[in-house]
Design a protein around this motif. Structure first.
Motif, PDB file in Angstrom:
ATOM      1  N   VAL A 133       0.833  -1.199   0.000  1.00  0.00           N
ATOM      2  CA  VAL A 133       0.000   0.000   0.000  1.00  0.00           C
ATOM      3  C   VAL A 133       0.872   1.254   0.000  1.00  0.00           C
ATOM      4  N   THR A 134       0.215   2.378  -0.175  1.00  0.00           N
ATOM      5  CA  THR A 134       0.891   3.673  -0.101  1.00  0.00           C
ATOM      6  C   THR A 134       0.891   4.145   1.341  1.00  0.00           C
ATOM      7  N   GLY A 135       2.066   4.276   1.927  1.00  0.00           N
ATOM      8  CA  GLY A 135       2.175   4.651   3.325  1.00  0.00           C
ATOM      9  C   GLY A 135       1.856   6.102   3.598  1.00  0.00           C
ATOM     10  N   PRO A 136       1.896   6.523   4.850  1.00  0.00           N
ATOM     11  CA  PRO A 136       1.513   7.893   5.219  1.00  0.00           C
ATOM     12  C   PRO A 136       2.409   8.959   4.610  1.00  0.00           C
ATOM     13  N   ALA A 137       3.637   8.590   4.215  1.00  0.00           N
ATOM     14  CA  ALA A 137       4.545   9.551   3.596  1.00  0.00           C
ATOM     15  C   ALA A 137       4.530   9.481   2.078  1.00  0.00           C
ATOM     16  N   GLY A 138       3.702   8.595   1.516  1.00  0.00           N
ATOM     17  CA  GLY A 138       3.584   8.492   0.066  1.00  0.00           C
ATOM     18  C   GLY A 138       4.380   7.376  -0.562  1.00  0.00           C
ATOM     19  N   GLY A 139       5.259   6.734   0.194  1.00  0.00           N
ATOM     20  CA  GLY A 139       6.046   5.625  -0.329  1.00  0.00           C
ATOM     21  C   GLY A 139       5.366   4.292  -0.093  1.00  0.00           C
ATOM     22  N   PRO A 140       5.892   3.221  -0.733  1.00  0.00           N
ATOM     23  CA  PRO A 140       5.271   1.905  -0.577  1.00  0.00           C
ATOM     24  C   PRO A 140       5.515   1.310   0.804  1.00  0.00           C
ATOM     25  N   VAL A 141       4.521   0.604   1.304  1.00  0.00           N
ATOM     26  CA  VAL A 141       4.598  -0.082   2.594  1.00  0.00           C
ATOM     27  C   VAL A 141       4.097  -1.509   2.407  1.00  0.00           C
ATOM     28  N   GLU A 142       4.859  -2.469   2.907  1.00  0.00           N
ATOM     29  CA  GLU A 142       4.431  -3.864   2.877  1.00  0.00           C
ATOM     30  C   GLU A 142       3.626  -4.141   4.150  1.00  0.00           C
ATOM     31  N   ALA A 143       2.380  -4.502   3.981  1.00  0.00           N
ATOM     32  CA  ALA A 143       1.500  -4.739   5.128  1.00  0.00           C
ATOM     33  C   ALA A 143       0.713  -6.024   4.871  1.00  0.00           C
ATOM     34  N   SER A 144      -0.302  -6.252   5.667  1.00  0.00           N
ATOM     35  CA  SER A 144      -1.179  -7.398   5.447  1.00  0.00           C
ATOM     36  C   SER A 144      -2.504  -7.136   6.148  1.00  0.00           C
ATOM     37  N   TRP A 145      -3.528  -7.824   5.680  1.00  0.00           N
ATOM     38  CA  TRP A 145      -4.789  -7.863   6.412  1.00  0.00           C
ATOM     39  C   TRP A 145      -5.035  -9.317   6.796  1.00  0.00           C
ATOM     40  N   LEU A 146      -5.903  -9.529   7.764  1.00  0.00           N
ATOM     41  CA  LEU A 146      -6.097 -10.861   8.330  1.00  0.00           C
ATOM     42  C   LEU A 146      -7.502 -11.354   8.045  1.00  0.00           C
TER      43      LEU A 146
END
Length: 370
Positions: free
Chosen positions: A67-80
């Motif tokens: 996703v797009t993180g709070p600073a505008g860069g990519p962030v690797e996350a997950s949903w459950l």
């Protein structure tokens, strides 16, 4: 016979997750004496919410998402994805703002007017694409004060200025906001949307999103005033009263979710229900709860207060373990209270090695006649 101890800690924010915290404390207790430890990592909607469910709910599946993180860069996350039930046959998706648009993702940086919630909305969209029956959204630990505009935009909303151009991300964009179009926003799942939050602040005013939480996110006095004015512009365009309890949560993301048709609920209570905490406590000899910092605000919807209330209801003694215990904290409802700062000698040492000092706290508790 070994005592049965339910360990139900929240994360120690920024230092150790709830899942790792309960494991460390239980290991310390076990090293000092036999114990039947029942681990129930807790959360109230902030950092560690996904971890709490992943640990406590059998069959839960992680789904990675970029996703797009709070600073505008990519962030690797997950949903459950929680397993299906009679009232949610295609499962319930747990999505956490902290891991997609949260302040911890910024390290020491604070973006003030420029952080936004786009990533949170993208993770919600990914869960909707999967076809889940219900959404459970944790909205603590926000980095922004954008009124949830980034989230709604990721779900199909349009927010434009007087020239029909999309406004900039974050609270800065709200200064030019002239129109809000939600007719193309994706519909919530058929089983509805519950939002886990630990605050009841309204969107606007002296106890609203900008005034109370803005300074934590890098807003100075001028920034708070600008964010407040932007949120007021947003409120005029939406069909939700700004004074609704919880509308100010996560920089106004609570407000945006109310506009989407979501229901705001106390996070600690909902997590406790879903991980079976009441049932675990009913057959326990002792309950241990806690969080990173326990102070006078902890009694207002935070994890330790809810866990202690469940223990009292069941007639089971409850012990508090916290990274630090504030001078204004009331610990009279606990059988004992242990501070990692006191054990370690300083808050710096305690926060540098939280697992070590949680193990020490477990050993200390094992030696006490509780």
């Amino acid at each position: 016979m070994s005592p049965s101890v339910v360990v139900a800690l929240d994360s120690f924010k920024g230092t150790i997750s709830a899942a790792d915290a309960v494991a460390a404390l239980a290991a310390g207790w076990g090293s000092a004496g036999a114990v039947d430890a029942v681990l129930r990592p807790m959360a109230d909607g902030g950092e560690g919410t996904i971890e709490a469910f992943a640990t406590a709910v059998a069959g839960a599946e992680r789904h990675p998402v970029r996703v797009t993180g709070p600073a505008g860069g990519p962030v690797e996350a997950s949903w459950l994805l929680l397993p299906g039930t009679d009232d949610a046959p295609r499962g319930t998706a747990v999505v956490e703002l902290a891991s997609t648009s949260g302040i911890e993702l910024l390290g020491e940086r604070r973006l003030g007017l420029d952080a936004d919630t786009t990533g949170f909305g993208q993770a919600i969209a990914a869960a909707l694409d999967h076809g889940v029956s219900r959404l459970l959204l944790g909205i603590g630990s926000s980095a922004s004060t954008d009124g949830g505009v980034g989230m709604l935009r990721a779900l199909g909303g349009e927010f434009t200025d007087n020239f029909g151009e999309p406004v900039a991300p974050g609270a800065r964009g709200l200064e030019r906001l002239a129109s809000a179009h939600l007719d193309r926003v994706r519909r919530p799942p058929v089983g509805g949307v519950k939002v886990l939050t630990d605050v009841t602040n309204p969107l606007l005013g002296p106890v609203g999103a900008a005034a109370v939480f803005g300074p934590q996110k890098g807003l100075d006095a001028d920034g708070v005033a600008r964010a407040e004015a932007g949120l007021a512009r947003l409120a005029k365009l939406m069909q939700v009263p700004f004074y609704e309890p919880g509308a100010g949560a996560a920089g106004g993301t609570g407000f945006a979710l109310l506009a989407w048709g979501a229901q705001l609920v106390p996070g600690a209570r909902e997590v406790a229900d879903l991980v079976g905490l009441r049932e675990a406590i009913a057959s326990a000899d002792l309950v241990v709860t806690g969080e990173g910092g326990y102070d006078s605000q902890s009694a207002k919807g935070k994890v330790p207060a809810h866990v202690a209330a469940l223990a009292a209801e069941a007639g089971v003694p409850c012990v508090l373990v916290a990274g630090r215990i504030g001078d204004d904290a009331d610990t009279s409802g606990f059988r004992a209270a242990v501070s990692l700062t006191d054990l370690a000698g300083s808050p710096e040492v305690a926060s540098a090695e939280p697992a070590r000092w949680l193990r020490e706290a477990g050993a200390v508790l094992a030696s006490k006649p509780l």
